[in-house]
Motif scaffolding. Structure first.
Motif, PDB file in Angstrom:
ATOM      1  N   GLN A 169       0.864  -1.177   0.000  1.00 54.37           N
ATOM      2  CA  GLN A 169       0.000   0.000   0.000  1.00 54.37           C
ATOM      3  C   GLN A 169       0.900   1.225   0.000  1.00 54.37           C
ATOM      4  O   GLN A 169       2.005   1.191   0.511  1.00 54.37           O
ATOM      5  CB  GLN A 169      -0.858   0.063   1.260  1.00 54.37           C
ATOM      6  N   LYS A 170       0.410   2.319  -0.557  1.00 59.90           N
ATOM      7  CA  LYS A 170       1.178   3.559  -0.477  1.00 59.90           C
ATOM      8  C   LYS A 170       0.857   4.217   0.845  1.00 59.90           C
ATOM      9  O   LYS A 170      -0.297   4.389   1.199  1.00 59.90           O
ATOM     10  CB  LYS A 170       0.828   4.482  -1.641  1.00 59.90           C
ATOM     11  N   GLN A 171       1.895   4.580   1.545  1.00 57.42           N
ATOM     12  CA  GLN A 171       1.718   5.163   2.862  1.00 57.42           C
ATOM     13  C   GLN A 171       2.705   6.295   3.061  1.00 57.42           C
ATOM     14  O   GLN A 171       3.782   6.304   2.491  1.00 57.42           O
ATOM     15  CB  GLN A 171       1.936   4.102   3.938  1.00 57.42           C
ATOM     16  N   LEU A 172       2.351   7.249   3.886  1.00 56.78           N
ATOM     17  CA  LEU A 172       3.212   8.366   4.218  1.00 56.78           C
ATOM     18  C   LEU A 172       4.034   7.997   5.449  1.00 56.78           C
ATOM     19  O   LEU A 172       3.487   7.495   6.424  1.00 56.78           O
ATOM     20  CB  LEU A 172       2.363   9.596   4.531  1.00 56.78           C
ATOM     21  N   ILE A 173       5.309   8.258   5.385  1.00 55.18           N
ATOM     22  CA  ILE A 173       6.188   7.997   6.521  1.00 55.18           C
ATOM     23  C   ILE A 173       6.675   9.329   7.066  1.00 55.18           C
ATOM     24  O   ILE A 173       7.216  10.137   6.326  1.00 55.18           O
ATOM     25  CB  ILE A 173       7.428   7.170   6.093  1.00 55.18           C
ATOM     26  N   LEU A 174       6.471   9.576   8.336  1.00 54.38           N
ATOM     27  CA  LEU A 174       7.037  10.736   9.002  1.00 54.38           C
ATOM     28  C   LEU A 174       8.151  10.237   9.898  1.00 54.38           C
ATOM     29  O   LEU A 174       7.910   9.427  10.789  1.00 54.38           O
ATOM     30  CB  LEU A 174       5.984  11.468   9.833  1.00 54.38           C
ATOM     31  N   ARG A 175       9.335  10.682   9.645  1.00 50.42           N
ATOM     32  CA  ARG A 175      10.478  10.219  10.429  1.00 50.42           C
ATOM     33  C   ARG A 175      10.662  11.078  11.676  1.00 50.42           C
ATOM     34  O   ARG A 175      10.626  12.292  11.590  1.00 50.42           O
ATOM     35  CB  ARG A 175      11.747  10.279   9.605  1.00 50.42           C
ATOM     36  N   LEU A 176      10.859  10.423  12.798  1.00 56.35           N
ATOM     37  CA  LEU A 176      11.241  11.090  14.043  1.00 56.35           C
ATOM     38  C   LEU A 176      12.662  10.617  14.327  1.00 56.35           C
ATOM     39  O   LEU A 176      12.895   9.735  15.145  1.00 56.35           O
ATOM     40  CB  LEU A 176      10.292  10.723  15.186  1.00 56.35           C
ATOM     41  N   GLU A 177      13.613  11.185  13.593  1.00 60.26           N
ATOM     42  CA  GLU A 177      14.980  10.691  13.630  1.00 60.26           C
ATOM     43  C   GLU A 177      15.611  10.758  15.010  1.00 60.26           C
ATOM     44  O   GLU A 177      16.410   9.912  15.365  1.00 60.26           O
ATOM     45  CB  GLU A 177      15.832  11.441  12.610  1.00 60.26           C
ATOM     46  N   SER A 178      15.234  11.749  15.797  1.00 61.11           N
ATOM     47  CA  SER A 178      15.882  11.890  17.098  1.00 61.11           C
ATOM     48  C   SER A 178      15.533  10.761  18.061  1.00 61.11           C
ATOM     49  O   SER A 178      16.232  10.557  19.041  1.00 61.11           O
ATOM     50  CB  SER A 178      15.561  13.239  17.725  1.00 61.11           C
ATOM     51  N   ILE A 179      14.455  10.018  17.795  1.00 62.00           N
ATOM     52  CA  ILE A 179      14.151   8.870  18.664  1.00 62.00           C
ATOM     53  C   ILE A 179      14.198   7.554  17.902  1.00 62.00           C
ATOM     54  O   ILE A 179      13.843   6.516  18.426  1.00 62.00           O
ATOM     55  CB  ILE A 179      12.798   9.031  19.393  1.00 62.00           C
ATOM     56  N   GLY A 180      14.630   7.581  16.655  1.00 60.81           N
ATOM     57  CA  GLY A 180      14.859   6.363  15.893  1.00 60.81           C
ATOM     58  C   GLY A 180      13.618   5.586  15.512  1.00 60.81           C
ATOM     59  O   GLY A 180      13.638   4.368  15.506  1.00 60.81           O
ATOM     60  N   CYS A 181      12.527   6.252  15.221  1.00 63.68           N
ATOM     61  CA  CYS A 181      11.343   5.545  14.763  1.00 63.68           C
ATOM     62  C   CYS A 181      10.650   6.340  13.684  1.00 63.68           C
ATOM     63  O   CYS A 181      10.947   7.518  13.475  1.00 63.68           O
ATOM     64  CB  CYS A 181      10.387   5.208  15.902  1.00 63.68           C
ATOM     65  N   SER A 182       9.746   5.689  12.985  1.00 56.46           N
ATOM     66  CA  SER A 182       8.972   6.330  11.931  1.00 56.46           C
ATOM     67  C   SER A 182       7.505   6.040  12.172  1.00 56.46           C
ATOM     68  O   SER A 182       7.153   5.007  12.723  1.00 56.46           O
ATOM     69  CB  SER A 182       9.366   5.768  10.564  1.00 56.46           C
ATOM     70  N   ILE A 183       6.639   6.959  11.743  1.00 51.38           N
ATOM     71  CA  ILE A 183       5.198   6.766  11.869  1.00 51.38           C
ATOM     72  C   ILE A 183       4.645   6.535  10.478  1.00 51.38           C
ATOM     73  O   ILE A 183       4.916   7.300   9.557  1.00 51.38           O
ATOM     74  CB  ILE A 183       4.522   7.995  12.511  1.00 51.38           C
ATOM     75  N   ILE A 184       3.871   5.488  10.321  1.00 52.07           N
ATOM     76  CA  ILE A 184       3.260   5.157   9.042  1.00 52.07           C
ATOM     77  C   ILE A 184       1.809   5.616   9.079  1.00 52.07           C
ATOM     78  O   ILE A 184       1.067   5.263   9.979  1.00 52.07           O
ATOM     79  CB  ILE A 184       3.322   3.635   8.784  1.00 52.07           C
ATOM     80  N   VAL A 185       1.426   6.432   8.093  1.00 50.64           N
ATOM     81  CA  VAL A 185       0.062   6.940   8.009  1.00 50.64           C
ATOM     82  C   VAL A 185      -0.524   6.475   6.685  1.00 50.64           C
ATOM     83  O   VAL A 185       0.107   6.618   5.640  1.00 50.64           O
ATOM     84  CB  VAL A 185       0.037   8.488   8.050  1.00 50.64           C
ATOM     85  N   HIS A 186      -1.709   5.926   6.708  1.00 53.30           N
ATOM     86  CA  HIS A 186      -2.385   5.497   5.488  1.00 53.30           C
ATOM     87  C   HIS A 186      -3.093   6.714   4.898  1.00 53.30           C
ATOM     88  O   HIS A 186      -4.012   7.246   5.526  1.00 53.30           O
ATOM     89  CB  HIS A 186      -3.391   4.385   5.799  1.00 53.30           C
ATOM     90  N   VAL A 187      -2.643   7.165   3.737  1.00 52.17           N
ATOM     91  CA  VAL A 187      -3.191   8.351   3.097  1.00 52.17           C
ATOM     92  C   VAL A 187      -3.527   8.009   1.646  1.00 52.17           C
ATOM     93  O   VAL A 187      -2.759   7.343   0.967  1.00 52.17           O
ATOM     94  CB  VAL A 187      -2.171   9.518   3.119  1.00 52.17           C
ATOM     95  N   ALA A 188      -4.666   8.475   1.180  1.00 56.58           N
ATOM     96  CA  ALA A 188      -5.066   8.237  -0.209  1.00 56.58           C
ATOM     97  C   ALA A 188      -4.050   8.883  -1.140  1.00 56.58           C
ATOM     98  O   ALA A 188      -3.600  10.003  -0.911  1.00 56.58           O
ATOM     99  CB  ALA A 188      -6.448   8.829  -0.461  1.00 56.58           C
ATOM    100  N   ALA A 189      -3.691   8.175  -2.206  1.00 58.90           N
ATOM    101  CA  ALA A 189      -2.709   8.674  -3.166  1.00 58.90           C
ATOM    102  C   ALA A 189      -3.149  10.004  -3.775  1.00 58.90           C
ATOM    103  O   ALA A 189      -2.307  10.846  -4.110  1.00 58.90           O
ATOM    104  CB  ALA A 189      -2.470   7.638  -4.256  1.00 58.90           C
ATOM    105  N   SER A 190      -4.447  10.233  -3.883  1.00 60.07           N
ATOM    106  CA  SER A 190      -4.943  11.478  -4.480  1.00 60.07           C
ATOM    107  C   SER A 190      -4.695  12.678  -3.563  1.00 60.07           C
ATOM    108  O   SER A 190      -4.797  13.817  -3.994  1.00 60.07           O
ATOM    109  CB  SER A 190      -6.433  11.374  -4.797  1.00 60.07           C
ATOM    110  N   TYR A 191      -4.330  12.439  -2.305  1.00 60.42           N
ATOM    111  CA  TYR A 191      -4.083  13.517  -1.350  1.00 60.42           C
ATOM    112  C   TYR A 191      -2.631  13.987  -1.331  1.00 60.42           C
ATOM    113  O   TYR A 191      -2.299  14.908  -0.612  1.00 60.42           O
ATOM    114  CB  TYR A 191      -4.432  13.070   0.071  1.00 60.42           C
ATOM    115  N   ILE A 192      -1.762  13.306  -2.090  1.00 64.78           N
ATOM    116  CA  ILE A 192      -0.345  13.658  -2.025  1.00 64.78           C
ATOM    117  C   ILE A 192       0.180  14.122  -3.364  1.00 64.78           C
ATOM    118  O   ILE A 192      -0.395  13.825  -4.411  1.00 64.78           O
ATOM    119  CB  ILE A 192       0.506  12.472  -1.506  1.00 64.78           C
TER     120      ILE A 192
END
Length: 170
Positions: free
Chosen positions: A144-167
Motif C-alpha cells: 500500500q502507499k503510505q506516508l512515513i514521518l520520520r522522528l529521527e531523534s528517537i529512531g522511529c517512523s510513523i506510518i500513516v495510510h493516506v489516499a494517493a490522491s491527497y499527495i
C-alpha cells in the motif's frame, strides 16, 4: 554564548522506565514541566472482556519542552530514566515535528509505528485533508502507499495510510 539560545525552550524526547509513560507524564505536569505524551485508543482483549484504553503511541518516551537548565528537574522525576543523546548532547526535536505528531494523533487516520530502518524514498507533501501541508516520504509497505514521518531523534517512523490522491511530489 548567545543568551537568547540558552533561555529558549526546546522539545526533548526522554526515555521512561518500562510501562511508566503515563505516571512519568503526570509527575512532570505536577512539577509544572511542559510535557507531551502521545496517546492512541486501542481495543484490549482480556479473557472475560474487551475494553478501549488509551495507550502510549511511542513506547517508553515522553516529550518535554524545557530550557536547558531544567534538565536536572526532569531527570529527578519519578519514572524518567534518561535523556537521549546525540553527539554528546541531549537530542532535541524541532517544534514542527511535535506539532505534526500532535496533528497526527488528533486525526482519524489509521496510524502504525515502526522501528524498522525504512529506506528513503520520494519526498511528498499532503495537499488535501486534515494533514494538508505535512511533508514526508513515500515507501511501499505491505503493498500500500503510505506516508512515513520520520522522528529521527528517537529512531522511529510513523506510518500513516493516506489516499494517493491527497499527495503530490516536490
Amino acid at each position: 554564548m548567545n543568551l537568547k539560545t540558552s533561555t529558549t525552550n526546546k522539545w526533548y524526547p526522554v526515555y521512561t522506565s518500562a510501562r511508566a509513560e503515563k505516571k512519568a507524564y503526570e509527575a512532570l505536569i505536577n512539577k509544572g514541566i511542559s510535557a507531551y505524551l502521545p496517546l492512541h485508543r486501542q481495543l484490549k482483549q482480556w479473557s472475560d472482556r474487551k475494553k478501549w484504553v488509551e495507550e502510549p503511541f511511542i513506547k517508553s518516551y515522553v516529550f518535554v519542552n524545557i530550557a536547558e537548565h531544567e534538565q536536572a528537574d526532569v531527570l529527578m522525576t519519578k519514572g524518567i530514566s534518561r535523556f537521549l543523546y546525540f553527539s554528546g548532547k541531549p537530542a532535541s526535536m524541532p517544534d514542527r515535528q511535535i506539532n505534526e505528531l500532535k496533528l497526527l494523533m488528533a486525526s482519524s487516520f489509521e496510524l502504525e509505528i515502526t522501528e524498522e530502518d525504512l529506506q528513503p524514498g520520494e519526498k511528498i507533501i499532503i495537499k488535501a485533508g486534515p494533514l494538508k501541508g505535512m511533508t514526508g516520504e513515500i515507501v511501499s509497505h505491505r503493498s500500500q502507499k503510505q506516508l512515513i514521518l520520520r522522528l529521527e531523534s528517537i529512531g522511529c517512523s510513523i506510518i500513516v495510510h493516506v489516499a494517493a490522491s491527497y499527495i503530490e511530489r516536490f
